[in-house]
Structure formats: C-alpha cells, structure tokens
Design a protein around this motif. Structure first.
Motif, PDB file in Angstrom:
ATOM      1  N   GLU A  12     -23.470  26.020  34.306  1.00  0.00           N
ATOM      2  CA  GLU A  12     -24.582  24.897  35.313  1.00  0.00           C
ATOM      3  C   GLU A  12     -24.311  23.586  35.272  1.00  0.00           C
ATOM      4  N   LYS A  13     -24.465  23.722  34.256  1.00  0.00           N
ATOM      5  CA  LYS A  13     -24.097  22.060  33.730  1.00  0.00           C
ATOM      6  C   LYS A  13     -22.791  21.133  34.627  1.00  0.00           C
ATOM      7  N   LYS A  14     -21.541  22.025  33.876  1.00  0.00           N
ATOM      8  CA  LYS A  14     -20.097  21.625  34.561  1.00  0.00           C
ATOM      9  C   LYS A  14     -20.391  21.828  36.152  1.00  0.00           C
ATOM     10  N   VAL A  15     -20.991  22.278  36.943  1.00  0.00           N
ATOM     11  CA  VAL A  15     -21.172  22.977  38.295  1.00  0.00           C
ATOM     12  C   VAL A  15     -22.098  21.176  38.826  1.00  0.00           C
ATOM     13  N   LEU A  16     -23.512  20.911  37.471  1.00  0.00           N
ATOM     14  CA  LEU A  16     -23.634  19.475  38.758  1.00  0.00           C
ATOM     15  C   LEU A  16     -22.730  18.421  37.860  1.00  0.00           C
ATOM     16  N   GLU A  17     -22.203  18.556  37.026  1.00  0.00           N
ATOM     17  CA  GLU A  17     -21.385  17.002  36.964  1.00  0.00           C
ATOM     18  C   GLU A  17     -20.497  17.317  37.816  1.00  0.00           C
ATOM     19  N   ILE A  18     -19.932  18.567  38.210  1.00  0.00           N
ATOM     20  CA  ILE A  18     -18.764  17.928  39.747  1.00  0.00           C
ATOM     21  C   ILE A  18     -19.317  17.655  40.609  1.00  0.00           C
ATOM     22  N   ALA A  19     -21.364  17.875  41.008  1.00  0.00           N
ATOM     23  CA  ALA A  19     -21.559  17.469  41.807  1.00  0.00           C
ATOM     24  C   ALA A  19     -22.034  16.064  41.811  1.00  0.00           C
ATOM     25  N   ALA A  20     -22.015  15.849  41.177  1.00  0.00           N
ATOM     26  CA  ALA A  20     -22.928  14.628  40.449  1.00  0.00           C
ATOM     27  C   ALA A  20     -21.619  14.102  41.105  1.00  0.00           C
ATOM     28  N   ALA A  21     -20.365  14.078  40.800  1.00  0.00           N
ATOM     29  CA  ALA A  21     -18.911  12.933  40.528  1.00  0.00           C
ATOM     30  C   ALA A  21     -18.028  13.004  42.036  1.00  0.00           C
ATOM     31  N   GLU A  22     -18.412  14.713  42.678  1.00  0.00           N
ATOM     32  CA  GLU A  22     -18.257  14.477  44.477  1.00  0.00           C
ATOM     33  C   GLU A  22     -19.282  13.598  45.099  1.00  0.00           C
ATOM     34  N   ALA A  23     -20.361  13.838  45.142  1.00  0.00           N
ATOM     35  CA  ALA A  23     -21.798  12.379  45.757  1.00  0.00           C
ATOM     36  C   ALA A  23     -21.317  11.113  45.234  1.00  0.00           C
ATOM     37  N   SER A  24     -20.758  10.749  44.217  1.00  0.00           N
ATOM     38  CA  SER A  24     -20.377   9.923  43.452  1.00  0.00           C
ATOM     39  C   SER A  24     -19.249   9.187  44.628  1.00  0.00           C
TER      40      SER A  24
END
Length: 57
Positions: A12-24
């Motif tokens: 879940e942490k990895k998914v959140l990190e990927i989502a944050a990177a995509e949003a950025s």
C-alpha cells in the motif's frame, strides 16, 4: 499473519508513493503548459504592439 499484514502495508505504501509521484508529474506538466501559454500570449502581445507602433509610426 503479522508478516502478511506487513507485506500488505508495504504494498500500500508503494502504491501511495507511485500515486504521489504521478500527481507531482501531472502538476509539473500542468505548470509547464501554463508557462508555455503565458509565453505565447506574451509573444503575441509583443507582436501586436510592434505591429500597432509600426502602423502609427
């Protein structure tokens, strides 16, 4: 049980990190598009101003 929970949390942490990177990345692209738009508007206004001053002069 605990190991499975930890693995799930890490996933879940990895998914959140990927989502944050995509949003950025999306924010960066949006900002770049805005800057290009402003630049084009500025160039257009400069061209219009040059044209008008040529017509007047």
């Amino acid at each position: 049980m605990l190991d499975q929970k930890q693995t799930q949390m890490e996933a879940e942490k990895k998914v959140l990190e990927i989502a944050a990177a995509e949003a950025s990345q999306a924010a960066k692209l949006k900002r770049n598009a805005m800057m290009k738009k402003l630049l084009c508007t500025g160039l257009f206004m400069a061209a219009v101003a040059a044209f008008i001053s040529k017509q007047v002069g």
